[in-house]
Design a protein around this motif. Structure first.
Motif, PDB file in Angstrom:
ATOM      1  N   LEU A 227      32.304  39.615  31.502  1.00 48.65           N
ATOM      2  CA  LEU A 227      32.821  40.459  32.579  1.00 48.65           C
ATOM      3  C   LEU A 227      32.395  39.954  33.953  1.00 48.65           C
ATOM      4  N   ALA A 228      31.241  39.297  34.022  1.00 48.60           N
ATOM      5  CA  ALA A 228      30.767  38.752  35.300  1.00 48.60           C
ATOM      6  C   ALA A 228      31.466  37.457  35.663  1.00 48.60           C
ATOM      7  N   SER A 229      32.167  36.872  34.721  1.00 51.14           N
ATOM      8  CA  SER A 229      32.722  35.535  34.915  1.00 51.14           C
ATOM      9  C   SER A 229      34.137  35.562  35.485  1.00 51.14           C
ATOM     10  N   PRO A 230      34.562  34.465  36.131  1.00 53.91           N
ATOM     11  CA  PRO A 230      35.931  34.364  36.607  1.00 53.91           C
ATOM     12  C   PRO A 230      36.965  34.378  35.481  1.00 53.91           C
ATOM     13  N   ALA A 231      36.539  34.195  34.233  1.00 51.97           N
ATOM     14  CA  ALA A 231      37.474  34.258  33.113  1.00 51.97           C
ATOM     15  C   ALA A 231      38.042  35.666  32.928  1.00 51.97           C
ATOM     16  N   ALA A 232      37.331  36.672  33.450  1.00 53.44           N
ATOM     17  CA  ALA A 232      37.771  38.066  33.311  1.00 53.44           C
ATOM     18  C   ALA A 232      38.548  38.523  34.554  1.00 53.44           C
ATOM     19  N   THR A 233      39.394  37.648  35.055  1.00 49.65           N
ATOM     20  CA  THR A 233      40.046  37.827  36.352  1.00 49.65           C
ATOM     21  C   THR A 233      40.676  39.189  36.575  1.00 49.65           C
ATOM     22  N   PHE A 234      41.327  39.746  35.558  1.00 45.92           N
ATOM     23  CA  PHE A 234      42.114  40.972  35.765  1.00 45.92           C
ATOM     24  C   PHE A 234      41.478  42.179  35.088  1.00 45.92           C
ATOM     25  N   ILE A 235      40.202  42.052  34.738  1.00 48.72           N
ATOM     26  CA  ILE A 235      39.493  43.182  34.124  1.00 48.72           C
ATOM     27  C   ILE A 235      38.612  43.820  35.176  1.00 48.72           C
ATOM     28  N   THR A 236      38.936  45.029  35.565  1.00 47.81           N
ATOM     29  CA  THR A 236      38.118  45.771  36.525  1.00 47.81           C
ATOM     30  C   THR A 236      38.300  47.261  36.286  1.00 47.81           C
TER      31      THR A 236
END
Length: 252
Positions: A227-236
């Motif tokens: 979740l902290a990574s740029p791989a989780a771009t659209f998870i918020t």
């Protein structure tokens, strides 16, 4: 999967042991520079030495998150030293479970304000990043009523609410998510102490989990690192429960 954390900088509170240390190790293993803090100076120094010995770029500082000025100073100094901040993880808890006025005050100051102050101090740097991310650590006790209902559970629930508010307010600029662990067992942790001092409670808690065991810190850390990574771009704005099916309520 490339989590795109190489060359990034992350801050973690409560990073010298347990879940926090596993988060620091997980981020560092992905190539991030990690600044972490904890209250105990000896514990910070020992953890830093051990993790640097593993070849990771980590930097420990003794900070009590209940001291707002010290926390803000650490955040600003870390941003300056490392050229910015891409992610922050608010992990510290007072673990104040019995309902007493002292525990209500400790939970508010450490769990709630410790999270808010970390975010507010880091926000300028996070907004300057092209991948700013906030991850807060709540608990399944913030989601349902259990033996920790009272100061601990109440403020863990408030942290989820606060984080989802951040996600809405900062949408398109900084992502904000929560991870809610179930029971986590590690050497020197609260469940080891309960196992030794209140075996009936430990047995009861263990029996509630259909997996037949408690989580390991690294199992929680993997969710946080993603979740902290740029791989989780659209998870918020999500609350990711990592509990081995411990809780039974449907999260809608």
């Amino acid at each position: 999967m490339d989590l795109q954390l190489a060359g990034r900088t992350a801050l973690v509170t409560g990073g010298s042991r347990g879940i926090g240390r596993a988060i620091v190790e997980g981020l560092a293993a992905e190539g991030a520079t990690v600044a972490f803090c904890a209250r105990d100076a000896d514990g910070v120094r020992k953890a830093e030495e051990e993790m640097r010995g593993a070849g990771w770029d980590v930097h420990g500082t003794a900070v009590d998150v209940a001291d707002g000025d010290a926390l803000a100073t650490w955040v600003r100094a870390s941003a300056t030293e490392h050229g910015g901040i891409d992610a922050v993880v608010a992990n510290v808890s007072a673990l104040a479970i019995p309902s007493s006025e002292e525990n209500w005050a400790a939970s508010f100051t450490t769990d709630m304000l410790g999270t808010v102050r970390l975010v507010e101090a880091a926000l300028p740097a996070l907004e300057a990043s092209d991948a700013g991310a906030i991850v807060t650590i709540s608990s399944v006790s913030g989601r349902e009523i259990d033996f920790a209902a009272g100061p601990y559970g109440t403020f863990k629930g408030a942290i989820v609410h606060y984080t989802q508010g951040l996600a809405h307010q900062l949408a398109g600029r900084v992502r904000a998510n929560t991870v809610s662990p179930g029971n986590v067992y590690f050497s020197g942790g609260v469940w080891e102490s309960i196992e030794e001092n209140d075996p009936d409670l430990f047995s009861q808690a263990l029996g509630l989990n259909p997996t037949g065991r408690m989580a390991r810190p690294e199992e929680i850390a993997r969710a946080v690192v993603f979740l902290a990574s740029p791989a989780a771009t659209f998870i918020t704005g999500t609350n990711l429960v990592v509990d081995g099916a411990l809780t039974r309520g449907v999260q809608l």
